[in-house]
Write a protein that holds these residues in place. Structure first.
Motif, PDB file in Angstrom:
ATOM      1  N   GLY A   1     -20.234  -5.865  16.267  1.00 20.57           N
ATOM      2  CA  GLY A   1     -19.615  -5.378  14.972  1.00 20.57           C
ATOM      3  C   GLY A   1     -20.480  -4.717  13.959  1.00 20.57           C
ATOM      4  O   GLY A   1     -19.889  -3.545  13.622  1.00 20.57           O
ATOM      5  N   ALA A   2     -21.580  -5.359  13.671  1.00 19.20           N
ATOM      6  CA  ALA A   2     -22.369  -4.678  12.713  1.00 19.20           C
ATOM      7  C   ALA A   2     -23.126  -3.335  13.327  1.00 19.20           C
ATOM      8  O   ALA A   2     -23.159  -2.363  12.513  1.00 19.20           O
ATOM      9  CB  ALA A   2     -23.567  -5.681  12.314  1.00 19.20           C
ATOM     10  N   LEU A   3     -23.160  -3.232  14.779  1.00 15.79           N
ATOM     11  CA  LEU A   3     -23.822  -2.141  15.289  1.00 15.79           C
ATOM     12  C   LEU A   3     -22.847  -0.875  15.228  1.00 15.79           C
ATOM     13  O   LEU A   3     -22.942   0.198  15.051  1.00 15.79           O
ATOM     14  CB  LEU A   3     -24.452  -2.398  16.354  1.00 15.79           C
ATOM     15  CG  LEU A   3     -25.741  -3.037  16.628  1.00 15.79           C
ATOM     16  CD1 LEU A   3     -25.971  -3.449  18.005  1.00 15.79           C
ATOM     17  CD2 LEU A   3     -26.840  -2.502  16.032  1.00 15.79           C
ATOM     18  N   LYS A   4     -21.644  -1.377  15.709  1.00 15.28           N
ATOM     19  CA  LYS A   4     -20.504  -0.318  15.875  1.00 15.28           C
ATOM     20  C   LYS A   4     -20.055   0.217  14.426  1.00 15.28           C
ATOM     21  O   LYS A   4     -19.894   1.251  14.200  1.00 15.28           O
ATOM     22  CB  LYS A   4     -19.259  -0.969  16.185  1.00 15.28           C
ATOM     23  CG  LYS A   4     -19.196  -1.447  17.710  1.00 15.28           C
ATOM     24  CD  LYS A   4     -18.055  -1.969  18.151  1.00 15.28           C
ATOM     25  CE  LYS A   4     -18.128  -2.487  19.858  1.00 15.28           C
ATOM     26  NZ  LYS A   4     -16.905  -3.149  20.099  1.00 15.28           N
ATOM     27  N   GLU A   5     -20.156  -0.655  13.347  1.00 15.71           N
ATOM     28  CA  GLU A   5     -20.005  -0.156  12.196  1.00 15.71           C
ATOM     29  C   GLU A   5     -21.159   0.727  11.401  1.00 15.71           C
ATOM     30  O   GLU A   5     -20.736   1.838  10.880  1.00 15.71           O
ATOM     31  CB  GLU A   5     -19.647  -1.539  11.007  1.00 15.71           C
ATOM     32  CG  GLU A   5     -19.462  -1.037   9.660  1.00 15.71           C
ATOM     33  CD  GLU A   5     -19.391  -2.384   8.748  1.00 15.71           C
ATOM     34  OE1 GLU A   5     -18.974  -2.135   7.656  1.00 15.71           O
ATOM     35  OE2 GLU A   5     -19.739  -3.413   9.158  1.00 15.71           O
TER      36      GLU A   5
END
Length: 580
Positions: free
Chosen positions: A513-517
Motif C-alpha cells: 500500500g505504501a509503494l502504491k501510494e
C-alpha cells in the motif's frame, strides 16, 4: 550587437553538441558561464546541492539517453567535488563533458586562494583533460573534448579560468562538425574466419554477456539458438540480455545466481560478449576463450584469450550467424538450463516461508514487491552495497526497464543523484531510487533538488541502520563489525519536512500500500522501509581465491531469501527442455 564572449561561445558549442542541461553549483569563477546559460533558451542550469551529485546525474543522463551530458564545478573545491561522480561516469563509459572553472589565469601557479590544477587532477578519470589558457583555443579545444567523450565513451574535462570565460571570443570561425554518435565496428575477415572455425569445432559453447550487448538482444538470441549455447551475464549485462531469453542460466560473479558459473566452466568454448567482467576468479582457465569487444583495451585484460575479436557485438554476430553451422545436439544447453532451474528452486522455498509476516521486513521481500508494482518502463537506480544484491536478484528486466548503478566504480550514494539525471530526461517516466540508508544519508541534501524541481522520483529506502555490506566484508575477514551502525532519523518525516511525500513502513502488510501510494503521488516521494539488518548474501560458488583481497565475495544465495520472479523464468525455460 554585443560581441560574444568565451562563455557564450562555450555554451553555444554545448548546445550544438546536443547538451540540454548543465548540472552544477554556481560559484564566482563560473559566473560568466552560468549567465550565458541563463540567456540561452536551449539549455538549462540544474542547481544541485553538491557537485558530486552533478557528476552522477550527468553520468546517469548519458547512460539513459546514450548522448552527451554535462556538469560543472567552480574553482578549487567546487570542481574537486565532481571527481567521484566523474570516475563513475568514466568507468561506466558514459559520455560526459565536465567544465572545471579555474582561478584567474594570471594567478595560476602562485598558490592563489582555492588553487588546484584541474587539468592534472582529472587525468585519471577522463580521456581528455586540458586547460584553456587563451580565448583563441575556443571552440577547437571544446570540440576536441566533446569528440573524445562521445567517440571514446567516457569523460572529457575542460578547465576554464573565470577571467578568460568573460573575455571576448575571437572572430567567429566556421563551425566544425561535431561527432555525436559512435560508428559500428566490424571485425576483420581473419578474426571472423577463425571464430567460425572455433565455434564449429566446439561441442559445448557458452556465451557470457556484458553491457556491450546493448542493442544486440535479438542477435544474441538467434546466435545462441543456432549453436545451442547457454547464455550467462554479468551484472551490467542483466538489463540487456536476461529478458525473453530461453537460454538464460543466470549471472556469475560476486552477486551471482543460477548456473552461469557451471556453464562457463563446463564448456569447450567460452565467448565473452561485450563484457569487461572484473572478477577473473570466476572465469575458467582450462577452456578455450574468445572475446568480442568494441574497445580493444578490454581484450584479454581479465583472462587469457585464444582469440581476440575487435568489433561491436551486434555487428560481429551479424557476420557470424549466417556462417556458423547449426548445432543439433542440445544436451549441454538442456543440462545447464536444468541446473539453473534447480539452483533457483533450491532457494525459493526459503523466500516464500512466512516472508510476508517477518519483522523486521526482509529486504528481499521489499525488492520483490517493488519489482511487481513498478512500471514496465521504470528506471531503477541502485545504491552500491546490499541494494546491489537485491537489485541484481529481484528486479526483472523486460527490454523497456533500465537498471543503472555504480556497478564498475562501486561508489556509495550514487542512487539518488543518478535518479535526478534519469528523471530529467523524461518527467513522465517512473524513476525509482533503491537507496540504502548509508548511501542516502551521504548525499541526502540533494533530496531537496527533487523538491526544488518537482521531480517525481520515488526513493525506496532500505533502512537497516547499518553499513551491512561492510559488516559482511568484516565477517568474511574474520573481524567483528565495528563502526558500521547508523543512528538514523525517521527519514519519512525528513522527506515531509522537505515538502515531499514520506511514509515509514515497519510491517510487511503495509508495504504494498505504501509503494502504491508513493507511485500515485505526482511529486517526489520517499518510502522508508525498516529492513532486517541480518539479511546477507553469499555467491553460488566460492573459494579462498575469491575471498582474497575482496571480502565482498561472501555473497552465495540470499540467506532466508530467494531470487524472486527469476524462478518463474527458469520454470518457463524448462518447458523447452525435451523430456526423456
Amino acid at each position: 550587437m554585443a560581441k560574444q564572449n568565451v562563455a557564450e561561445q562555450f555554451v553555444d558549442t554545448l548546445v550544438r553538441a546536443g547538451v540540454k542541461r548543465l548540472y552544477g553549483v554556481v560559484g564566482d569563477s563560473l559566473n560568466p558561464v552560468v549567465d550565458a546559460v541563463r540567456r540561452n533558451a536551449a539549455i538549462d542550469w540544474i542547481h544541485v546541492r553538491h557537485e558530486e551529485t552533478a557528476a552522477f546525474a550527468a553520468g546517469a543522463e548519458a547512460q539513459i539517453t546514450g548522448k552527451l551530458a554535462a556538469c560543472a564545478g567552480s574553482c578549487g573545491p567546487g570542481n574537486l567535488h565532481l571527481i567521484n561522480g566523474l570516475y563513475d561516469a568514466h568507468r561506466s563509459m558514459a559520455p560526459v563533458l565536465a567544465l572545471a572553472s579555474h582561478i584567474p589565469s594570471s594567478e595560476i601557479g602562485l598558490g592563489y586562494f582555492q588553487e588546484t590544477h584541474p587539468d592534472r587532477l582529472f587525468q585519471e578519470c577522463s580521456h581528455y583533460s586540458e586547460l584553456i589558457s587563451s580565448p583563441k583555443q575556443m571552440p577547437r579545444l571544446l570540440d576536441t573534448a566533446i569528440q573524445n567523450a562521445v567517440g571514446r565513451s567516457g569523460v572529457s574535462v575542460v578547465t576554464l579560468p573565470g577571467d578568460i570565460a568573460a573575455e571576448p571570443a575571437p572572430e567567429k570561425a566556421a563551425e566544425t562538425a561535431i561527432v555525436t554518435s559512435r560508428p559500428t565496428v566490424r571485425p576483420g575477415d581473419a578474426e571472423i574466419d577463425e571464430l567460425v572455425r572455433m565455434i564449429d569445432k566446439a561441442d559445448k559453447v557458452t556465451l557470457f554477456c556484458g553491457s556491450g550487448t546493448a542493442g544486440a538482444h535479438a542477435e544474441v538470441m538467434e546466435f545462441a539458438g543456432k549453436i545451442k549455447s547457454p547464455v550467462g551475464h554479468a551484472l551490467r549485462g542483466k538489463e540487456f540480455i536476461q529478458y525473453d531469453n530461453p537460454y538464460d542460466v543466470g549471472m556469475s560473479g560476486l552477486l551471482g545466481y543460477g548456473a552461469a558459473y557451471e556453464a562457463t566452466h563446463e564448456c569447450d568454448l567460452l565467448i565473452l560478449l561485450g563484457t569487461d567482467f572484473p572478477y577473473n576468479a570466476f572465469l575458467p582457465d582450462d577452456v578455450q576463450i574468445a572475446q568480442i569487444d568494441v574497445r580493444p583495451e578490454h581484450l584479454g585484460r581479465r583472462s587469457r584469450l585464444d582469440l581476440a575479436v575487435w568489433g561491436d557485438v551486434r555487428e560481429t554476430l551479424r557476420c557470424l550467424i549466417p556462417r556458423v553451422k547449426e548445432k543439433r545436439n542440445r544436451r549441454f544447453l538442456d543440462r545447464m538450463l536444468k541446473k539453473h532451474a534447480d539452483a533457483l528452486e533450491g532457494v525459493v522455498k526459503a523466500y516464500t516461508r512466512k516472508v510476508d509476516r517477518h519483522v523486521p521486513i526482509h529486504p528481499e521481500y521489499v525488492a520483490a514487491v517493488l519489482d511487481e508494482l513498478a512500471a514496465d518502463d521504470a528506471v531503477f537506480t541502485i545504491d552500491t552495497g546490499m541494494c546491489n544484491v537485491w537489485g541484481a536478484r529481484y528486479i526483472s528486466p523486460n527490454g523497456r526497464r533500465r537498471i543503472i548503478g555504480s556497478f564498475s566504480h562501486g561508489s556509495m550514494a550514487n542512487a539518488l543523484p543518478m535518479a535526478i539525471g534519469a528523471q530529467f530526461t523524461d518527467r513522465r517516466r517512473q524513476v525509482v531510487s533503491m537507496s540504502g540508508d548509508g548511501g542516502f544519508a551521504m548525499l541526502m541534501g540533494d533530496f531537496l533538488t527533487l523538491v526544488q524541481y518537482e521531480l517525481p522520483v520515488k526513493v525506496v529506502l532500505f533502512n537497516n541502520s547499518a553499513l551491512s555490506m561492510v559488516e559482511l566484508e568484516m565477517l568474511v575477514a574474520g573481524l567483528p563489525s565495528y563502526g558500521t551502525a547508523n543512528k538514523n532519523p525517521d527519514f519519512a518525516a525528513v522527506a515531509r519536512a522537505c515538502g515531499a511525500h514520506g511514509v515509514r513502513v515497519e510491517k510487511p502488510k503495509e508495504l504494498a500500500g505504501a509503494l502504491k501510494e508513493a507511485f500515485r503521488y505526482k511529486g517526489p516521494a520517499l518510502v522508508d522501509v525498516v529492513t532486517d539488518p541480518n539479511a546477507l548474501s553469499i555467491p553460488p560458488k566460492i573459494s579462498a581465491e575469491m575471498v582474497t583481497g575482496f571480502a565482498l565475495s561472501a555473497s552465495k544465495m540470499v540467506l532466508d531469501g530467494g531470487v524472486g520472479r527469476m524462478v518463474q523464468m527458469a520454470r518457463s525455460n524448462l518447458r523447452n527442455v525435451p523430456r526423456p
